[in-house]
Each structure stands twice: as structure tokens, then as C-alpha cells.
Design a protein around this motif. Structure first.
Motif, PDB file in Angstrom:
ATOM      1  N   TYR A   1       0.834  -1.202   0.000  1.00 38.22           N
ATOM      2  CA  TYR A   1       0.000   0.000   0.000  1.00 38.22           C
ATOM      3  C   TYR A   1       0.872   1.258   0.000  1.00 38.22           C
ATOM      4  O   TYR A   1       2.006   1.251   0.490  1.00 38.22           O
ATOM      5  CB  TYR A   1      -0.891   0.052   1.246  1.00 38.22           C
ATOM      6  CG  TYR A   1      -2.008  -0.958   1.298  1.00 38.22           C
ATOM      7  CD1 TYR A   1      -2.559  -1.496   0.135  1.00 38.22           C
ATOM      8  CD2 TYR A   1      -2.528  -1.366   2.517  1.00 38.22           C
ATOM      9  CE1 TYR A   1      -3.593  -2.420   0.203  1.00 38.22           C
ATOM     10  CE2 TYR A   1      -3.570  -2.291   2.603  1.00 38.22           C
ATOM     11  CZ  TYR A   1      -4.096  -2.816   1.435  1.00 38.22           C
ATOM     12  OH  TYR A   1      -5.115  -3.720   1.501  1.00 38.22           O
TER      13      TYR A   1
ATOM     14  N   TRP B   1      -1.908   5.914   2.659  1.00 40.38           N
ATOM     15  CA  TRP B   1      -3.060   5.130   3.091  1.00 40.38           C
ATOM     16  C   TRP B   1      -2.756   4.400   4.396  1.00 40.38           C
ATOM     17  O   TRP B   1      -3.591   4.329   5.298  1.00 40.38           O
ATOM     18  CB  TRP B   1      -3.494   4.144   2.020  1.00 40.38           C
ATOM     19  CG  TRP B   1      -4.536   3.165   2.484  1.00 40.38           C
ATOM     20  CD1 TRP B   1      -4.427   1.811   2.543  1.00 40.38           C
ATOM     21  CD2 TRP B   1      -5.850   3.480   2.978  1.00 40.38           C
ATOM     22  NE1 TRP B   1      -5.576   1.253   3.039  1.00 40.38           N
ATOM     23  CE2 TRP B   1      -6.471   2.254   3.307  1.00 40.38           C
ATOM     24  CE3 TRP B   1      -6.547   4.661   3.185  1.00 40.38           C
ATOM     25  CZ2 TRP B   1      -7.757   2.181   3.843  1.00 40.38           C
ATOM     26  CZ3 TRP B   1      -7.835   4.596   3.706  1.00 40.38           C
ATOM     27  CH2 TRP B   1      -8.424   3.373   4.032  1.00 40.38           C
TER      28      TRP B   1
ATOM     29  N   ARG C   1      -2.975   6.925   7.164  1.00 38.89           N
ATOM     30  CA  ARG C   1      -4.367   7.285   7.381  1.00 38.89           C
ATOM     31  C   ARG C   1      -5.096   6.183   8.147  1.00 38.89           C
ATOM     32  O   ARG C   1      -5.867   6.448   9.078  1.00 38.89           O
ATOM     33  CB  ARG C   1      -5.045   7.519   6.028  1.00 38.89           C
ATOM     34  CG  ARG C   1      -6.554   7.764   6.078  1.00 38.89           C
ATOM     35  CD  ARG C   1      -6.883   9.095   6.689  1.00 38.89           C
ATOM     36  NE  ARG C   1      -8.315   9.356   6.603  1.00 38.89           N
ATOM     37  CZ  ARG C   1      -8.921  10.371   7.220  1.00 38.89           C
ATOM     38  NH1 ARG C   1      -8.208  11.212   7.941  1.00 38.89           N
ATOM     39  NH2 ARG C   1     -10.219  10.540   7.101  1.00 38.89           N
ATOM     40  N   TYR C   2      -4.849   4.927   7.778  1.00 35.79           N
ATOM     41  CA  TYR C   2      -5.486   3.766   8.427  1.00 35.79           C
ATOM     42  C   TYR C   2      -5.128   3.724   9.914  1.00 35.79           C
ATOM     43  O   TYR C   2      -5.992   3.502  10.770  1.00 35.79           O
ATOM     44  CB  TYR C   2      -5.031   2.490   7.724  1.00 35.79           C
ATOM     45  CG  TYR C   2      -5.790   1.242   8.107  1.00 35.79           C
ATOM     46  CD1 TYR C   2      -6.797   0.739   7.289  1.00 35.79           C
ATOM     47  CD2 TYR C   2      -5.487   0.547   9.273  1.00 35.79           C
ATOM     48  CE1 TYR C   2      -7.488  -0.422   7.617  1.00 35.79           C
ATOM     49  CE2 TYR C   2      -6.172  -0.607   9.620  1.00 35.79           C
ATOM     50  CZ  TYR C   2      -7.166  -1.086   8.786  1.00 35.79           C
ATOM     51  OH  TYR C   2      -7.856  -2.234   9.134  1.00 35.79           O
TER      52      TYR C   2
ATOM     53  N   ALA D   1     -10.913   3.652   1.079  1.00 39.54           N
ATOM     54  CA  ALA D   1      -9.913   2.649   0.708  1.00 39.54           C
ATOM     55  C   ALA D   1      -9.808   2.521  -0.812  1.00 39.54           C
ATOM     56  O   ALA D   1      -8.696   2.470  -1.368  1.00 39.54           O
ATOM     57  CB  ALA D   1     -10.275   1.299   1.326  1.00 39.54           C
TER      58      ALA D   1
ATOM     59  N   SER E   1      -8.055   5.328  -2.335  1.00 42.64           N
ATOM     60  CA  SER E   1      -6.620   5.290  -2.033  1.00 42.64           C
ATOM     61  C   SER E   1      -5.891   4.212  -2.816  1.00 42.64           C
ATOM     62  O   SER E   1      -4.689   4.000  -2.603  1.00 42.64           O
ATOM     63  CB  SER E   1      -6.407   5.086  -0.526  1.00 42.64           C
ATOM     64  OG  SER E   1      -6.964   6.159   0.212  1.00 42.64           O
TER      65      SER E   1
END
Length: 234
Positions: free
Chosen positions: A51, A55, A58-59, A100, A103
């Protein structure tokens, strides 16, 4: 490709090397992303993934693991999970899914729960932007290899973390094993006690004793740890 990947995996000695190999696997399978995420019994975490960092950050910042149906399902299940079979109907889940996809995670996903020694838990996921038909064909054709790959990666991660993938096994008494086996098979406590010809109080004693030996937080955790350690045959 599987044989070559396993051979390369044997040479890996660091988490950085493992992450590089996961990137190579992603390219070899021609999918958008691959994620391996491990959590040990003390809460320590490690991930090898493809990833974007934005992202991932952010997660973590939003603690999306609380609402992510994939994570929640992998904690409760032992079999492969297709993301589209999960419940995304909640407002928080729909918002998370939209973010998601925006992203670059992909609209398709497939995850494999992994339970290792001493309470270790991991999940291995692949995701892409294929059509439903193409994705169904891809997962059906590759599920066996993905199962093998996920466990080989988990084994290597344990070796890097601990120096070995072996852990000292807990020894349960025959009655403790019987009690947890009944619960693992879906029996209620009343039905389990009846099947074992003991009282519910005696059953509870065996369960609590097994839970203590396994250092489990609760009964469900005890069953999961016993299964992961090969102490139960269901």
C-alpha cells in the motif's frame, strides 16, 4: 512461480528483505496489492505490504481496524474470506470502503486468517480492481498457492522475529482437551457437559484450567490458541 518464491524466501534474513519479496510477489501475481500483517500475543505488530504510505498512515491515524470488516472477520474465522461477502452496510464501513478504494486498495479483496504459535495472529490479503467474474476465476485458480504462500511468509516472519518459528507447546489434560474440543465444534456449555457426562460446573473448571494454561483472555481466545497450537482436532 511458487517454487521460486519459496526458494527466495529461504534466503531472506530481515523484515526489509521480506517486504521486498512481498512486492515481487505482488508483481508476479499481477495484482494491485498484497498485505501481510502479524500481531503477536503481547500486541507487537509487523507488516509487509505494498500500500501507499499515505493510506497506511491514514489507516493507523483513524484506527480503522475498529471498523474494517476484513479485520473483524479474520479474527472470528479460520477460512479464506472474499471481501464482497462481508457486511459493508454500516455507515462507518461504507465510508471506510470508499476511502480505501479512492486510495488505490481496489474494489476486490481476498484474505486468509493465520493463527500461529503462542497466540500469534496474522492475515494475508490480496486486492485488485478486477471485474467480479475475473476475480472469482483468479481466486479459485490461486487459492491453494495463496494458502501455502501465506503460511510460508508467516513462518519466515516468526523466524526473523524470534530466531525460530517453534514455540513451547502447552500440555492440556484429556478432559481439558475434550472440553475445548466441544466448544470448538460449536456445542453450548450445556450440550458439551451432557456429551461428556459431567456437570456444567465441572466443565467450567476444565475450561478455566485450560484457559489459564494457554494464557488466554477468555474462552474463545483459549479455543483459538489451542487450535493454533495443534492441541485440538476438530
Amino acid at each position: 512461480m511458487l517454487e521460486a518464491f519459496i526458494e527466495q524466501l529461504q534466503e531472506v534474513e530481515t523484515f526489509e528483505g521480506l517486504n521486498a519479496l512481498v512486492v515481487g510477489l505482488r508483481d508476479g501475481l499481477n495484482v494491485e496489492h498484497i498485505v501481510y500483517h502479524s500481531v503477536n500475543a503481547s500486541g507487537g505488530q509487523y507488516a509487509a505490504l505494498t500500500y501507499d504510505d499515505s493510506w497506511v498512515n491514514r489507516y493507523i491515524e483513524q484506527d480503522y481496524a475498529r471498523v474494517d470488516p476484513v479485520v473483524q472477520a479474520c479474527f472470528r474465522r479460520f477460512h479464506p474470506i472474499d471481501w464482497k461477502q462481508l457486511d459493508w452496510s454500516g455507515k462507518a464501513q461504507r465510508s471506510f470502503l470508499g476511502e480505501a478504494i479512492d486510495s488505490g486498495v481496489g474494489n476486490q479483496g481476498f484474505s486468509l486468517p493465520i493463527r500461529g504459535p503462542s497466540g500469534q495472529f496474522a492475515l494475508f490479503s490480496i486486492s485488485d480492481r478486477m471485474t467480479d467474474e475475473k476475480w472469482a476465476r483468479f481466486t479459485q485458480e490461486n487459492v491453494q498457492n495463496l494458502l501455502l504462500v501465506s503460511h510460508y511468509i508467516n513462518q519466515k516472519a516468526l523466524e526473523i522475529e524470534r530466531g525460530t518459528d517453534h514455540a513451547q507447546l502447552v500440555s492440556l489434560s484429556p478432559r481439558e482437551t475434550d472440553a475445548l474440543t466441544m466448544l470448538a465444534m460449536g456445542y453450548s456449555r450445556a450440550k458439551a457437559a451432557e456429551a461428556l457426562s459431567i456437570s456444567e460446573h465441572t466443565l467450567r473448571v476444565y475450561i478455566e484450567s485450560a484457559r489459564f494454561k494457554l494464557a488466554a483472555l477468555n474462552t474463545t481466545h483459549a479455543v483459538a490458541r489451542a487450535l493454533a497450537s495443534g492441541l485440538l482436532v476438530v
